[in-house]
Design a protein around this motif. Structure first.
Motif, PDB file in Angstrom:
ATOM      1  N   GLN A   1      -4.102  -2.650  -1.222  1.00 15.56           N
ATOM      2  CA  GLN A   1      -2.686  -2.850  -1.878  1.00 15.56           C
ATOM      3  C   GLN A   1      -2.674  -3.064  -2.662  1.00 15.56           C
ATOM      4  O   GLN A   1      -3.411  -3.139  -4.700  1.00 15.56           O
ATOM      5  N   ASP A   2      -1.537  -2.165  -3.825  1.00 17.23           N
ATOM      6  CA  ASP A   2      -1.477  -1.840  -4.928  1.00 17.23           C
ATOM      7  C   ASP A   2       0.155  -2.849  -5.791  1.00 17.23           C
ATOM      8  O   ASP A   2       0.131  -3.630  -4.693  1.00 17.23           O
TER       9      ASP A   2
ATOM     10  N   ASP B   1       1.147  -1.246  -0.170  1.00 16.79           N
ATOM     11  CA  ASP B   1      -0.484  -0.056   0.102  1.00 16.79           C
ATOM     12  C   ASP B   1       1.103   1.350   0.057  1.00 16.79           C
ATOM     13  O   ASP B   1       1.335   1.699   1.350  1.00 16.79           O
TER      14      ASP B   1
ATOM     15  N   ARG C   1      -1.338   1.663  -9.148  1.00 15.62           N
ATOM     16  CA  ARG C   1      -2.467   1.875  -7.928  1.00 15.62           C
ATOM     17  C   ARG C   1      -3.381   1.413  -7.996  1.00 15.62           C
ATOM     18  O   ARG C   1      -4.449   1.065  -9.173  1.00 15.62           O
TER      19      ARG C   1
ATOM     20  N   ASP D   1       1.037  -8.459   0.988  1.00 19.24           N
ATOM     21  CA  ASP D   1       0.918  -8.118   2.132  1.00 19.24           C
ATOM     22  C   ASP D   1       0.969  -8.129   3.401  1.00 19.24           C
ATOM     23  O   ASP D   1       1.073  -9.834   3.900  1.00 19.24           O
TER      24      ASP D   1
END
Length: 533
Positions: free
Chosen positions: A54-55, A47, A79, A489
């Motif tokens: 979450q990118d 992020d 993004r 993540d």
């Protein structure tokens, strides 16, 4: 090759078409068949803009002397806009182009300022990009002194090896390599990649975070420099529960390493004692990816390593003491992985029943492999292996992607739509990436946790989290590294099955502080901050 499945279908949906992700991987494949071409393709979830989504970062390979691209070879940062849509922000972010051949990514907040930074590995150097907090990144490799110069860097892991609250950096290096060293290997008169044993392995590097934006190379003083070998994957986790984060390094035709952290001062390789260095036959397997977590519910972290076809992907169960118990056959992992060359691997609870399953991406190196071995394919499907809670697996047909062949390499996991079901993305050589939304956990209860360190590193890498809900106990860790060429993540998701009762968490922070949080409601993420000592 016919695919046999052993359980009813559950769906993971390929959302790549229509997602806005148009990037394509390029590896510079050429008649020279440089081995570096076969191992590239990194991916990371992070992020980067702090909006709670979450990118996606995708790491490209590059050109080789006779493997040229008609278009610029760029990495890409997308993004996350929500609803399965992504926007290309690479140009503004400033991380699209590097001077080296790209391999993988490791994202973490190394300076504890609240924004995740990015380390990109490659050949013959690597790069550190500091997140400026405004959607842009600055290349600070030179001042930080983490270029890994002259090396073929593969996977990397951020972790706090000395528990000083600052993230240090471990970089796995593969082999001595040069574009000037053209080695000719053939099959039926056509060029193929030479065996990895034709290349001398290199030692990894460990960079200690000085806390002022610079790092010190402590590879020699910690013992890391004395362990050369062809390293491809790394995961950082406290396997023995002594409060110091250890490392498992997966290596290719070199013995795997289990590096026990000796009180934050040095590392001791206990791979032989742990019986994870070699196969039961005493052979160093072709280890690529590695991940760690509790697969059999006993509260200790186990390891899974992806290997070459006919070697089987390996499973090592941790009994709380050395040696580990290899469960490759008893878990059925050998049965399901024999024909595959494995790369990225993640332990994740795909259906939120409380047991960690295995998601594995595969893909061969040799285009003509089917002419010499009809049981093996060049392009290979990913595997989703469901865990019965006792580290015994069944193969799941989770949708069309799992019946399709890819040249899978890096794979990362994240709950990119914040629904409590962990999703994934992977890179396939010279193809678009595959972004998978997990829809197999629908209707199941879950609880998520996002930790913020204060005394510990802000990402809480190294933390152990124990969930209690009635008689049920689940243990998870926030690890560094994991899979292959990938970063994930940092949030932890606990699958609760059909039980929606409140949960209690016990957190052992890397600082040694133990925190208890009670009465947490399922069905959402909880932000938990480390208390002051």
């Amino acid at each position: 090759m016919r695919l046999a499945f052993f359980a009813a279908a559950l769906l993971w949906r390929d959302i790549t078409p229509g997602s806005g992700v148009t990037w394509r991987h390029f590896n510079g494949m050429s008649p020279d068949r440089f081995l570096v071409e076969s191992t590239t393709g990194g991916v990371a979830f992070l992020d980067f803009d702090g909006d709670g989504l979450q990118d996606l970062l995708l790491v490209n390979g590059g050109e080789t002397p006779r493997g040229r691209s008609a278009q610029p070879v760029l990495h890409a940062l997308y993004r996350n806009l929500g609803n399965g849509k992504f926007a290309d922000v690479t140009a503004r972010a400033g991380i699209g182009k590097t001077a080296f051949y790209g391999m993988g990514a490791a994202a973490a907040d190394f300076d504890n300022d609240g924004d995740p930074d990015i380390y990109l590995t490659g050949f013959p150097s690597s790069a550190l990009f500091r997140n400026n907090g405004d959607g842009t990144f600055t290349d600070i490799t030179g001042q930080a002194r983490v270029a890994n110069g002259g090396e073929w860097g593969t996977s990397a892991a951020w972790f706090d090896f000395d528990n000083d609250g600052r993230l240090d950096l471990f970089v796995a290096n593969y082999a001595e390599f040069s574009y000037n060293d053209t080695r000719r290997c053939e099959f039926e008169g056509k060029p193929v990649y030479c065996a990895q044993t034709a290349y001398k392995g290199r030692p990894a590097r460990l960079y200690r975070n000085n806390g002022d934006g610079t790092f010190a190379d402590v590879s020699a003083t910690t013992g890391v420099a004395g362990l050369p070998g062809r390293a491809l994957g790394v995961v950082a986790i406290d396997y023995d529960g002594d409060g110091f984060t250890d490392l498992f390094v997966a290596r290719d035709a070199s013995p795997n390493l289990l590096l026990r952290n000796r009180a934050g001062k040095s590392f001791e390789d206990v791979g032989l004692l742990a019986e994870v260095a070699y196969s039961p036959d005493g052979v160093a397997r072709a280890g690529m990816g590695v991940d760690a977590g509790d697969l059999n519910g006993d509260g200790t972290p186990d390891f899974v390593v992806t290997n070459f076809d006919s070697e089987y992907h390996a499973l090592y169960l941790n009994p709380g003491r050395l040696p580990f118990r290899e469960a490759t056959v008893s878990s059925r992992l050998a049965e399901f992985t024999k024909p595959y060359v494995g790369w990225g691997v993640r332990m994740l609870d795909h259906d939120n029943d409380g047991a960690l399953d295995l998601f594995i991406v595969n893909g061969h190196l040799h285009e003509m492999i089917e002419r010499s071995n009809r049981t093996v394919s060049y392009r290979e499907p990913p595997l989703l292996l469901a865990n019965d809670g006792r580290a015994r697996f069944s193969r799941i047909d989770a949708g069309p992607v799992f019946r399709t062949g890819y040249l899978g390499r890096g794979m990362a996991s994240a709950d990119f739509d914040n629904d409590g079901a962990v999703d994934a993305a992977f890179v396939s050589l010279n193809d678009p990436p595959v972004i998978l939304r997990n829809e197999s956990a629908a209707g199941r209860q879950w609880l998520g946790a996002r930790l913020r360190g204060t005394v510990s590193n802000r990402d809480a890498i190294g933390a152990r989290i124990t969930l209690r809900q009635g008689a049920r106990t689940l243990t998870r860790w926030i690890t560094g590294g994991g899979s292959f060429l990938a970063s994930h993540d940092r949030r932890v998701v606990f699958g609760l099955g059909g039980v929606g009762a409140p949960c209690d968490l016990e957190i052992r922070w890397p600082s040694g502080v133990t925190q208890r949080v009670t009465g947490l409601a399922p069905g959402r993420y909880h932000d938990i901050t480390e208390p002051a000592r």
